[in-house]
Scaffold this active site. Structure first.
Site, short mmCIF file in Angstrom:
data_model
loop_
_atom_site.label_atom_id
_atom_site.label_comp_id
_atom_site.label_asym_id
_atom_site.label_seq_id
_atom_site.Cartn_x
_atom_site.Cartn_y
_atom_site.Cartn_z
N HIS A 189 0.80 -1.22 0.00
CA HIS A 189 0.00 0.00 0.00
C HIS A 189 0.83 1.28 0.00
CE1 HIS A 189 -3.26 -2.83 0.44
NE2 HIS A 189 -3.88 -1.93 -0.29
N GLU A 431 -11.37 -10.92 -5.95
CA GLU A 431 -9.94 -10.98 -5.64
C GLU A 431 -9.57 -12.31 -5.00
OE1 GLU A 431 -9.01 -7.50 -3.27
OE2 GLU A 431 -10.93 -7.57 -2.24
N ASP A 455 -4.71 -8.74 -5.08
CA ASP A 455 -4.95 -9.90 -4.23
C ASP A 455 -5.22 -11.16 -5.06
OD1 ASP A 455 -4.61 -9.09 -1.54
OD2 ASP A 455 -6.41 -7.86 -1.72
N CYS A 502 -9.69 -2.93 -10.66
CA CYS A 502 -9.08 -1.84 -9.90
C CYS A 502 -7.74 -2.26 -9.31
CB CYS A 502 -10.02 -1.34 -8.81
SG CYS A 502 -10.51 -2.63 -7.68
#
Ligand code: PEP
Ligand code: MG
Length: 571
Positions: A189, A431, A455, A502
């Protein structure tokens, strides 16, 4: 000079001096003192410097992240001015004849232990505040630097073992020209945030902290994933040139800011952006985003000591929706866990956090947290074009349960006489392979899919996205991944629904032609990837890419896929 290879995490070139971001050594010796007044004076000097630093950090955070993130620093400032904490420290110096360091630590620990064990959540949060601020005061007493990324006021490149998402949020782009870390991958992240902040970054170098001393010159090439410590004049010239070319390229891309995204045959696809805070919306608009395809709401919950209230959340969601006007905004409900921790929830440590109690799993168990978020979202829905999606859905039951809770909250709000939009689409992130496999069944019940490849790839390839030693298995082009994606898109279309993506793959120049051919409807990416993607799509034919779909899906390796696409699209 040393040349280190890492993972290109955020494009651009940075050239500046090294700033080492590391926890300071706060060890000290407990001493008996003769003149207590001197120690009290030292204590107050350390308190004063700490306060003025916290004021600056608070102001900076307010500007870059908004009021609610700045609040934690107000709480810290209160602690530093609280006579109920300061007086006992002074008393201890005088009664025990000890140095300020020892009096500070012993008194703070006494309060921390006391508050930590209280039933009252508010008091437990104060324990965390005291712990945070005493470290800063201690650093000043001992005379070591307490690293504050928010307070950097000269041009630097940050070198660290790792950066947490909240460290990253504090970075001031004006001075922090780039960063490089030992650990992490392209989808950790902090890397994702570096891209929203447009700070060049190379992560997962494994060894940069062992090679780069404070103050040395360093080059971070976030385009190709190279780091050069103590560069030669030749290197400096070469990279200054590369930096200039990158800037020129950005000017070229900018020409398409207000254009529609169309392929060579004129077919429209949607290019949306991923955001983490309402402050990111400006970057989306500046980069010509046609929507927000993923609003990661976790950041509302991070960098503070307590859950955000319904009102705080409402304000944030409303702000994003209003800024985007009638453009779609897909808000993802809380996805905490994995590399995004919330200390104040005090969840037990897990051996495999990415496979553990995270995202929708946590929300369905802690439905008090979930319901507050859903109410805020539903109330904000009348201010724009809101779509809600649930993260980490592994089973149909999870989706149904989450949707039921959403409907219950909607009904309650309507009974309270509050306005709620009737046109909110409700979808899921795909995901987890189990969901991708039976996407056909999900497609009957959801309004849309958004494929979360960060993921999906880690779960399909069984390779932790944070672990740089297995980063070679982060293979977006692996035919296994392409087949799962194809399955999801076909399932959506069979039921007249749309499928977006995304995950970081959506903005990747090798993946874009493939995804176009598979029929992806919406591509959501870091705002800075939108204009390069629009430029690329202009020259791609959807029909032509669709005609090679079966060839790609039947390939055996990622390398074969890459070679084929490079040849086909002249990359
Ligand atoms: C993903 O998994 O692809 C995704 C977009 O979610 P996050 O990166 O926040 O886990
Ligand atoms: Mg995810």
């Amino acid at each position: 000079m040393s040349h280190i290879k890492g993972i290109a995490a955020s494009s651009g070139i940075a050239i500046a001096k090294v700033y080492r971001l590391e926890a300071p050594d706060l060890s000290y010796e407990k001493r008996t003192i003769d003149v207590p007044e001197n120690e009290v004076k030292r204590l107050h000097e350390a308190l004063d410097i700490s306060k003025s630093e916290l004021e600056k950090i608070k102001e900076h955070t307010k500007k870059s992240l908004g009021d609610e993130h700045a609040e934690i620093f107000s709480a810290h400032l209160l602690v530093l001015s609280d006579p109920e904490l300061i007086q006992p420290i002074e008393d201890k110096i005088k009664s025990d004849n000890v140095n300020a360091e020892a009096a500070l630590e012993e008194t703070a620990n006494m309060f921390i232990d006391l508050f930590k064990n209280m039933d009252n959540e508010y008091m437990r949060e104060r324990a965390a505040d005291i712990q945070d601020v005493t470290k800063r005061v201690m650093a000043h007493l001992i005379g070591v630097t307490f690293p504050d990324p928010a307070l950097i006021n000269e041009e630097v490149v940050i070198v660290a073992d790792d950066l947490t998402p909240s460290d990253t949020a504090q970075l001031n782009k004006q001075f922090v020209k780039g960063f490089t870390t030992d650990i992490g991958g392209r989808t950790s992240h902090s890397a994702i945030m570096a891209r929203s902040l447009e700070i060049p970054a190379v992560v997962g170098t494994k060894e940069i902290t062992g090679k780069a001393q404070k103050g040395t010159m360093i080059i971070v090439d976030g385009i190709d994933g190279d780091v050069i410590v103590d560069p030669s004049e030749q290197d400096l010239d070469k990279y200054r040139d590369k930096m200039a070319r990158f800037e020129e390229q950005k000017q070229e891309w900018a020409k398409l800011k207000d254009e529609a995204t169309v392929t060579s045959e004129g077919t429209h696809v949607e290019l949306a952006a991923n955001i983490g805070t309402p402050e990111d919306v400006q970057g989306v608009l500046d980069n010509g985003g046609e929507g927000v395809g993923l609003y990661r709401t976790e950041f509302l919950y991070m960098g503070k000591n307590q859950l955000p209230t319904e009102e705080e959340q409402f304000d944030a969601y409303k702000s994003v929706l209003e800024q985007m006007g009638d453009k779609p905004v897909v808000v993802r409900t809380l996805d905490i866990g994995g590399d995004k921790e919330l200390d104040y929830l005090e969840l037990p440590k897990e051996l495999n956090p990415f496979l553990g109690f995270r995202a929708i799993r946590l929300c369905l168990e802690r439905d008090d947290i979930f319901r507050t978020q859903l109410r805020a979202l539903l109330r904000a829905s009348v201010h724009g074009n809101l779509k809600i999606m649930f993260p980490m859905i592994a089973t149909l039951e999870e989706f149904r349960e989450a949707k039921n809770i959403l409907n219950e909250e909607k009904l309650k709000l309507q009974e309270e006489g509050k306005d709620v939009s009737e046109n909110i689409e409700v979808g899921i992130m795909v995901e987890i392979p189990s969901t991708a496999m039976i996407a056909r069944r999900f497609a009957k019940e959801v309004d849309f899919f958004s494929i979360g490849t960060n993921d999906l790839i880690q779960y399909t390839m069984a390779a932790d996205r944070m672990n740089e030693r297995v980063s070679y298995l982060y293979q977006p082009y692996n035919p296994a991944i392409l087949n799962l994606i194809n399955n999801v898109i076909e399932a959506a279309h069979a039921e007249g629904k749309w499928a977006g993506m995304c995950g970081e793959m959506a903005g990747d120049s090798i993946a874009i032609p493939i995804l176009l051919g598979l029929g992806l409807d919406e591509f959501s990416m870091s705002a800075t990837s939108i204009l390069p993607a629009r430029t690329q799509l202009k020259d791609l034919s959807k029909e032509e890419m669709a005609s090679v779909k079966d060839t790609l899906l039947s390939m055996g390796t990622a390398d074969e896929v890459v070679a084929f696409i490079k040849e086909k699209t002249n990359q």
